[in-house]
Design a protein around this motif. Sequence first.
Motif, PDB file in Angstrom:
ATOM      1  N   VAL A 268       0.982  -1.194   0.007  1.00 26.63           N
ATOM      2  CA  VAL A 268      -0.218  -0.082  -0.119  1.00 26.63           C
ATOM      3  C   VAL A 268       0.729   1.180   0.054  1.00 26.63           C
ATOM      4  N   PRO A 269       0.597   2.398  -0.858  1.00 28.11           N
ATOM      5  CA  PRO A 269       1.546   3.415  -0.704  1.00 28.11           C
ATOM      6  C   PRO A 269       1.404   4.100   0.637  1.00 28.11           C
ATOM      7  N   GLU A 270       2.725   4.556   0.802  1.00 26.36           N
ATOM      8  CA  GLU A 270       2.900   5.090   2.396  1.00 26.36           C
ATOM      9  C   GLU A 270       1.914   5.998   2.745  1.00 26.36           C
ATOM     10  N   PRO A 271       1.359   7.181   2.113  1.00 26.21           N
ATOM     11  CA  PRO A 271       0.499   8.144   2.768  1.00 26.21           C
ATOM     12  C   PRO A 271      -0.704   7.301   3.121  1.00 26.21           C
ATOM     13  N   LEU A 272      -1.245   6.548   2.254  1.00 28.99           N
ATOM     14  CA  LEU A 272      -2.684   5.704   2.492  1.00 28.99           C
ATOM     15  C   LEU A 272      -2.384   4.726   3.390  1.00 28.99           C
ATOM     16  N   LYS A 273      -1.348   4.293   3.961  1.00 32.50           N
ATOM     17  CA  LYS A 273      -1.144   3.162   4.933  1.00 32.50           C
ATOM     18  C   LYS A 273      -1.974   3.632   6.292  1.00 32.50           C
ATOM     19  N   GLY A 274      -2.811   2.814   6.963  1.00 32.87           N
ATOM     20  CA  GLY A 274      -3.518   3.092   8.075  1.00 32.87           C
ATOM     21  C   GLY A 274      -4.738   3.591   8.036  1.00 32.87           C
ATOM     22  N   ALA A 275      -5.213   4.577   8.338  1.00 34.83           N
ATOM     23  CA  ALA A 275      -6.693   5.101   8.347  1.00 34.83           C
ATOM     24  C   ALA A 275      -6.938   5.274   6.686  1.00 34.83           C
ATOM     25  N   GLY A 276      -6.052   5.969   6.022  1.00 34.83           N
ATOM     26  CA  GLY A 276      -6.371   6.166   4.627  1.00 34.83           C
ATOM     27  C   GLY A 276      -6.951   5.184   3.839  1.00 34.83           C
ATOM     28  N   ILE A 277      -6.348   3.968   3.662  1.00 38.62           N
ATOM     29  CA  ILE A 277      -6.859   2.858   3.242  1.00 38.62           C
ATOM     30  C   ILE A 277      -7.869   2.302   3.766  1.00 38.62           C
ATOM     31  N   ALA A 278      -8.113   2.320   5.108  1.00 36.54           N
ATOM     32  CA  ALA A 278      -9.048   1.881   5.697  1.00 36.54           C
ATOM     33  C   ALA A 278     -10.563   2.511   5.499  1.00 36.54           C
ATOM     34  N   LEU A 279     -10.159   3.777   5.111  1.00 36.36           N
ATOM     35  CA  LEU A 279     -11.573   4.468   4.774  1.00 36.36           C
ATOM     36  C   LEU A 279     -11.817   4.127   3.366  1.00 36.36           C
ATOM     37  N   ILE A 280     -10.975   3.930   2.496  1.00 39.78           N
ATOM     38  CA  ILE A 280     -11.414   3.564   1.062  1.00 39.78           C
ATOM     39  C   ILE A 280     -12.036   2.256   0.963  1.00 39.78           C
ATOM     40  N   VAL A 281     -11.099   1.456   2.014  1.00 42.32           N
ATOM     41  CA  VAL A 281     -11.974   0.051   1.810  1.00 42.32           C
ATOM     42  C   VAL A 281     -13.423   0.391   2.349  1.00 42.32           C
ATOM     43  N   ALA A 282     -13.619   0.944   3.366  1.00 42.82           N
ATOM     44  CA  ALA A 282     -14.790   1.109   4.097  1.00 42.82           C
ATOM     45  C   ALA A 282     -15.884   1.678   2.901  1.00 42.82           C
ATOM     46  N   GLY A 283     -15.506   2.555   2.033  1.00 41.27           N
ATOM     47  CA  GLY A 283     -16.095   3.134   1.189  1.00 41.27           C
ATOM     48  C   GLY A 283     -16.589   2.028  -0.079  1.00 41.27           C
ATOM     49  N   ILE A 284     -15.838   1.198  -0.517  1.00 39.37           N
ATOM     50  CA  ILE A 284     -15.944   0.078  -1.447  1.00 39.37           C
ATOM     51  C   ILE A 284     -16.990  -0.607  -0.664  1.00 39.37           C
ATOM     52  N   MET A 285     -16.805  -1.087   0.749  1.00 38.21           N
ATOM     53  CA  MET A 285     -17.576  -2.122   1.377  1.00 38.21           C
ATOM     54  C   MET A 285     -19.028  -1.390   1.253  1.00 38.21           C
ATOM     55  N   ALA A 286     -19.217   0.060   1.567  1.00 41.09           N
ATOM     56  CA  ALA A 286     -20.263   0.534   1.532  1.00 41.09           C
ATOM     57  C   ALA A 286     -20.942   0.174   0.446  1.00 41.09           C
ATOM     58  N   LEU A 287     -20.270   0.510  -0.941  1.00 42.31           N
ATOM     59  CA  LEU A 287     -20.771   0.211  -2.323  1.00 42.31           C
ATOM     60  C   LEU A 287     -21.375  -1.293  -2.388  1.00 42.31           C
ATOM     61  N   ALA A 288     -20.479  -1.885  -1.707  1.00 43.99           N
ATOM     62  CA  ALA A 288     -21.055  -3.465  -1.887  1.00 43.99           C
ATOM     63  C   ALA A 288     -22.250  -3.749  -0.976  1.00 43.99           C
ATOM     64  N   PHE A 289     -22.410  -3.360  -0.041  1.00 41.59           N
ATOM     65  CA  PHE A 289     -23.584  -3.317   0.678  1.00 41.59           C
ATOM     66  C   PHE A 289     -24.757  -2.596   0.289  1.00 41.59           C
ATOM     67  N   ASN A 290     -24.492  -1.688  -0.831  1.00 45.73           N
ATOM     68  CA  ASN A 290     -25.723  -1.214  -1.440  1.00 45.73           C
ATOM     69  C   ASN A 290     -26.447  -2.120  -1.987  1.00 45.73           C
ATOM     70  N   GLY A 291     -26.074  -3.261  -2.370  1.00 43.14           N
ATOM     71  CA  GLY A 291     -26.642  -4.503  -3.025  1.00 43.14           C
ATOM     72  C   GLY A 291     -27.923  -4.734  -2.290  1.00 43.14           C
ATOM     73  N   PHE A 292     -27.988  -4.762  -0.939  1.00 38.97           N
ATOM     74  CA  PHE A 292     -28.976  -4.943  -0.241  1.00 38.97           C
ATOM     75  C   PHE A 292     -30.008  -4.062   0.016  1.00 38.97           C
ATOM     76  N   LEU A 293     -29.776  -2.708  -0.632  1.00 39.94           N
ATOM     77  CA  LEU A 293     -30.787  -1.817  -0.381  1.00 39.94           C
ATOM     78  C   LEU A 293     -32.109  -2.105  -1.130  1.00 39.94           C
ATOM     79  N   GLY A 294     -33.213  -1.808  -0.424  1.00 39.60           N
ATOM     80  CA  GLY A 294     -34.550  -2.188  -0.987  1.00 39.60           C
ATOM     81  C   GLY A 294     -34.926  -3.561  -0.812  1.00 39.60           C
ATOM     82  N   MET A 295     -33.972  -4.506  -0.034  1.00 34.22           N
ATOM     83  CA  MET A 295     -34.411  -5.722   0.248  1.00 34.22           C
ATOM     84  C   MET A 295     -35.280  -5.801   1.310  1.00 34.22           C
ATOM     85  N   ILE A 296     -34.980  -5.126   2.366  1.00 33.03           N
ATOM     86  CA  ILE A 296     -36.104  -5.023   3.399  1.00 33.03           C
ATOM     87  C   ILE A 296     -36.227  -3.625   3.743  1.00 33.03           C
ATOM     88  N   LYS A 297     -37.496  -3.396   3.905  1.00 41.82           N
ATOM     89  CA  LYS A 297     -37.476  -1.722   4.172  1.00 41.82           C
ATOM     90  C   LYS A 297     -37.007  -0.785   3.378  1.00 41.82           C
TER      91      LYS A 297
END
Lengths: 203, 439, 191, 268, 324, 201
Positions: free
Chosen positions: C162-191
């Motif tokens: 991982v590029p030096e400046p992204l190590k730690g929180a930076g990459i974690a946030l980006i991963v969280a962003g992509i995870m949020a994208l992936a979890f979008n698939g559940f939208l509208g499934m319930i409620k």
Amino acid sequence: MPAKSIRAEYLKGLWQENPVFRQLLGMCPTLAVTGAVINGIAMGLATSFVLIFSSLVISSIKKLIPSQVRIACYVVIIATFVTMADRFLAAFFLPISKSLGPYVPLIVVNCIILGRQEAFSSKNSVGRSLIDALGMSSGFVLALLILSSIREILGSGTFLGHQVMGAWFKPWLIMIFPSGAFITLGILLAIALVIESKAKQRR
Amino acid sequence: MKTITFPHGIHPPVYKEPTAEKRIETMAPPEKVFIPLHQHFGAPAEPLVKKGDEVYLGQIIGEAKALFSASVHASVSGKVLAVDGYNHPLGKPLLSVSIANDGQDRLFPDLQETKDAFSLSPDEIRQKVKEAGIVGLGGAAFPTTVKLSPPKGKTIDTIIINGCECEPILTSDYRLMLEYPEDILKGTELVRIATGAKRIIVGIEDNKKKAFGLLQEKIQDYTGEIVLLKTKYPQGAEKNLIYAALRREVPRGGLPFDVGVVVQNVGTVKAIWDAVSKGKPLYERALTVSGNGIKEPKNLLVRIGTTFQNVVDFCGGFEESVNILVMGGPMMGLSQWTSDVPVIKGTSGILAWTAPDPSIEYTCIRCGRCIDNCPMRLVPTQLMKYVRFDHLSEAENWGIQDCVECGCCQYTCPANIPLVHWIRLGKNQIMSSRRRKSA
Amino acid sequence: MELLALFISAILVNNFVLYYFLGICPFLGVSKKIDSAFSMGLAVTFVMTITAVFSWLINHLILIPYGLDYLQIVSFILVIASLVQLVEMFIRKISPPLYQALGIYLPLITTNCAIMGLALIAVLNNYSFVETVIFGVGSGLGFTLAIVLMAGIREELDLADVPEPLKGAGIALIVAGIMALAFNGFLGMIK
Amino acid sequence: MEVLIPIITMGALSFLFSFGLVFAYKKLKVEEDPKIEEVSEMLPQANCGACGYSGCRAFAEAVVRGDAAANGCPVGGEEVANKVAEALGIKAGEVIKKVVRVLCRGTQDAAKNRGVYLGISTCYASHLIGGNKQCSYGCLSYGDCVRVCPFDALYMGEAGLPVVMEEKCTACGKCVDACPRNLLELHPISQEIFVFCHSLDRGPTARKVCKNACIACGICVRACPEAIVLENNLAKILDYKKIDPETIPDIEKCPTGAIGRLRKDDEG
Amino acid sequence: MIDKTYILQSSPHFKDKDSVPKIMYVVILSLMPSFLTSVYFFRFRAIALFVSCIGACLATEALFLWLRKKPKHSLLDGSAVITGLLLAMTLPPSLSLDRAVIGAVAAIAIGKQVFGGLGHNIFNPALVGRAFLQTAFPVAMTTWIPPAMLKVNTVTFATPLDNLKFQDAVAQGTLTSLKDLFLGNIGGCLGETSALALLLGAIYLFYKRAIDWRIPVGIICALTVFTGIFWLANPDKYASPLFHILAGGLLIGAFFMATDMVTSPITPLGSWIYALGIGIMVGLIRLFGGYPEGVMYSILFMNTFVPLLNRYTRPRILGERREK
Amino acid sequence: MNLSSRMVIVLTSVGLISGSFLASVGLLTKERIALNRQQETEAAIVTVVPGTTNSQIVYEEEGFTVYEGKEDNGNLAGFAIYASGTGFQGKITLMYGTDSSMTKIKFLTIIEQRETPGLGSKITDVEAFLRYWENKDMSSSLTLHKPAASSPEELAPTEVNTITGATISSEKVLEIVNLSLERLRNLKKEGKLSSEEQDAS
């Protein structure tokens, strides 16, 4: 600890110890309400209000509080100010209050506030606590402003509700979404680190 | 014909044609030999001679003091020139005895033949094997006495004779099977007596049908059976061979003893027979000299301590473009930086060829081939990453110490990652940090 | 069935971390190792359940009958802070192993906005007592899922370039962003 | 009345919980190392988890146990780190400052390569297959020591040998462990004379593989027999204190420069 | 005597001829049938999208390699080309080129390079790019045009799955025929229209052993069982499993996206769990979710599990005894 | 004073002080907030039942309220129906107005929603969504026109439009309206809309 000048005490909150970019504190509201600049500013100001006043109160009564119940006392004091801010917004700025939703009450658990009380106000004089709180608040507002500007401009093509991008621009809705918030903040953190390391090299 | 084998493994090109049909030639001993005192797994032997001493052929010159060690014998008769550090195939100078050959090959008088070797007791056999300094000749050079002495409480029921020679290019074991089948079977019988086993299995890969047929015929006179194994690398690795032949799994960190098995290489059992019946210590061995960098590839019987240069000169010398010299097989052999190193007991081959240009190393794309091919069922890529990023305790959890360094992973790695090198690095780092902690 | 839908929605669809942005601090801070992430997740689930019970009781027994809804913030936080402290000491006294596994994460939870957020969102959505409890457990498990997945990814990224400046929180946030994208698939499934 | 109810409610709630807390402190208190409390007090109490522990207290416990470094709190920064270190009272006492020394002068020019090394670019990996240099004892120049140094006190010099920056070296010993050939040693900063070679090769061999190797000629031993001996083809300083300063010029007559003073240019 | 310079290296000294670029080019080759059919169906639009996606991917990759001072050979290892190709194949043919470029940049930048480049990414880069576009431009990403051959004069056109989800196609009897699905006479993303072309590519991949067979098999089985149960229970409301397999992005996802080596589990057991997870989630989203199609989300979602799967499904080492 | 009593006293007094502060804040803002809420509702009623100057609740139950709107001169301007339900992502609260005889929906407005920004949230957009609701026949259930029409003229009197890319949000709004229409018709049948009956008599 060498006493810092007032200026330095204030400025550290803006950059060296910026709560969002450097200390990674208060991330929840930072991410949640920065879809639009106006919300970001409102959130920043509300947090600043709470931070400044609770710092004042706590630094003035710090000697009275036994350490075992300090957390409970602090949260009660902070919660009092948060309630004030919340009611004030609900009474006079209804649309903003609505769009901020539960995040205004959640200021009460913003790590910046409790963190500053523990780390600073409970150990320093009223004056210095005030400066520190002002610095931290400015840093927080600054961070929210940067993040929300990027997100609003790219996500809706507007700034404070005014169209700033040309008609050719098609808004990237993702920037308003949680994923956009996470990714933008991640990239901003990396940029902050790059700037910091460049600055260090120069020093 | 039904063949058996083990799961995973690879099929590298074998390149055995140049030497497969060449008889084992005896190479005349050179003028000078350099006999390292450390040629085996375990502690080095301790020197018994000093500069200026006269020694006989077969005279013991290094004594095994430790349990895991093997004696060393003079491979020529003559005068000791020095007992000092000399180049060694392991890559660093080690204590060696250099002897000037007087050309007489005067045999050490203490060596005695045994008339009826099969009537010896197990202890006598072991003693003779120990005196002869025999080690596993397959390559790892594990002291054979240890293998013949099962620890208390472990009974040996089966002996497996390893005639796989799964390493590409090498053919000396194949030639031994063709030329000395009787000696091999007799040696096996001695091993059976020494260990008290009931069953003998000789495993031969199906690309050596001729040896299989010959031994099949000869074994009628002995107890034992011959099985045909599917040609696959690393069939000859102990644990895989045991699994292929018996479907028994040697426990992690354990030895074949733990599942009641002893595995011996064909060369080793022949050496056992020679030692016990003829009293001949291990001072020479058969090996293959081959590869496209050798002018006349051959199978040779070479005295221990002859330098690679001497051996290669005997085979017509190097081709001009040679840039890699390997002791052992191409999959597990050690690359040498100079041809001025002596042949040792574990030298199963001297190979030289022109290596292709180094290929570009990419990052791991997790294609999973190393996992599909690992005969130990490890996850080499993960081990490599743990070593590279210094997570050694994780690497241990993932079984890095179980790696046998067979090279299947690296052979198939499309990213050209030196996986075996990384794993060896990790294993060594773990061992040295353990040593530091215990120190 | 309604309750099941609420439960699953709290875990996957309206995930506290990836949808509400609550509990980001521990999500970034304690997601470096799978084991500690899992313990943290369990501790949060535990506290969320307790909080759900107590906040509902206080809200419906004291605040609403007397029209004191503006005391919600201060009374909830007081309850959470004190309860967490009490529970921590209690666990520590009665079961040191449990304390090692769970208890050490408890102080961190006081200022975890996920807990307070849970109480407030439950009030906002006007959940009944049973719904509040289910919502609490579900949200806690949703947090656990997110943080354990994140920890797994971060352990993997320890072994990446991982590029030096992204190590730690930076990459974690980006991963969280992509995870949020992936979890979008559940939208509208319930409620 | 409308004013009283909230006041009473809040008062009652606070009273209830303070009572509960008092009770908890009285009955449930667990005895522990007072240092934990002390360290914990110094921390920011943001409980943010940025240190990797589950909160400030957990971090304090780890510091007191010795699992975490005193400077592990990113929020507190240097101030807190110093205070914590002070509180832990690692009183240095009167220890002579040591620094690490690189005991090899096998520079790129002096020591020849063995062949074309194709493998992992670390010293340890190279050492595993015998090393990339002809000398089997000297520095392999891949800088394992440089990489492990947590204080950036080493760098790879142009000559292909690691260079120590004395002022940054804390003698933590990480590099000593990292060198597969044990060429790095900790010595008092005042020591000036070293044997810059580990080669056990006999003289002719040693000279062949490295110009700066000890060839066991014995000049240094003759200059100062009280302190220097030859062992296994290598000069060895038995006791540095016994070296008579007046003999140093004679010692430095070493034909290969394998023994002598530190040189400013190659040792930083 | 020592006059030769030898190569010093650790064993083994033999190496087979496969390399990363070769694997990548096998994948590219296997995508050619789909590439050609999409050009046939969507003509110029298809070519324009392919060119802009691949170009943008390569440019972004080059930029990052330059920024991080990495060797240039990684640019030509084929991975960026695959990302661009796959991304283009999952785009609606009507998408404007600037948006496609944004997606391609996002795919390489936040899908791959922030993690350190090829081999380090957690998520499938092409799918990250597509998910980015889907969220950024939801309307443009769900507007379809009919294939050029159909000569239908409508501006908008629905995919078979849109029909199923929003038009109640089963009950109405307007479900797209399996033959059309198989040949590709339907609306949809560039590469997902013709099942036949995808299957041809997949056969080539199997032949070359470039993918883990467990993953497509697992996905298809899981989806068949999942949709089959509902179909058998109520064939008037739910479409048949075969329809679900042939429609939408399932085939391209199962054969080309989920099997991405970097982002799929390395252990056999892990692969099975991963594949079953994807199959079931696709079924869940298609039958009960808010979107007509869920292959992309399912794969991304299961990608997040891969590190955990790898960790907890380590194969049993030879001779290892596990406590029960 | 020992520690325990100090703990109790300090925390209690902090609680008391905060309580009194909050009590005053609560008192000061209470009216204003209530007023805000009322204004919001009134504004919505005026939007959906134009001409209303005062309104009153005629029927109320959980998540469903019927207001009647009267003009300046006391004439019945129409009814405003407040209804809520679950949308794609969260709760949707809306209000629509009918004419005085309850035959046609006049206007629809969305009070609160948490739909996908830029997509589902277009249900608050007049151009894209709300204008297609004007003058719809409310005697039977309404249906959705798919795919989206480009002008209100394309729609049948019982049809409303879909938002491109947000079919589900559109469906959810329709569902909420249809459900409340059902209730409304039942109420009318049972004669529970008292005020209307008075007017009719």
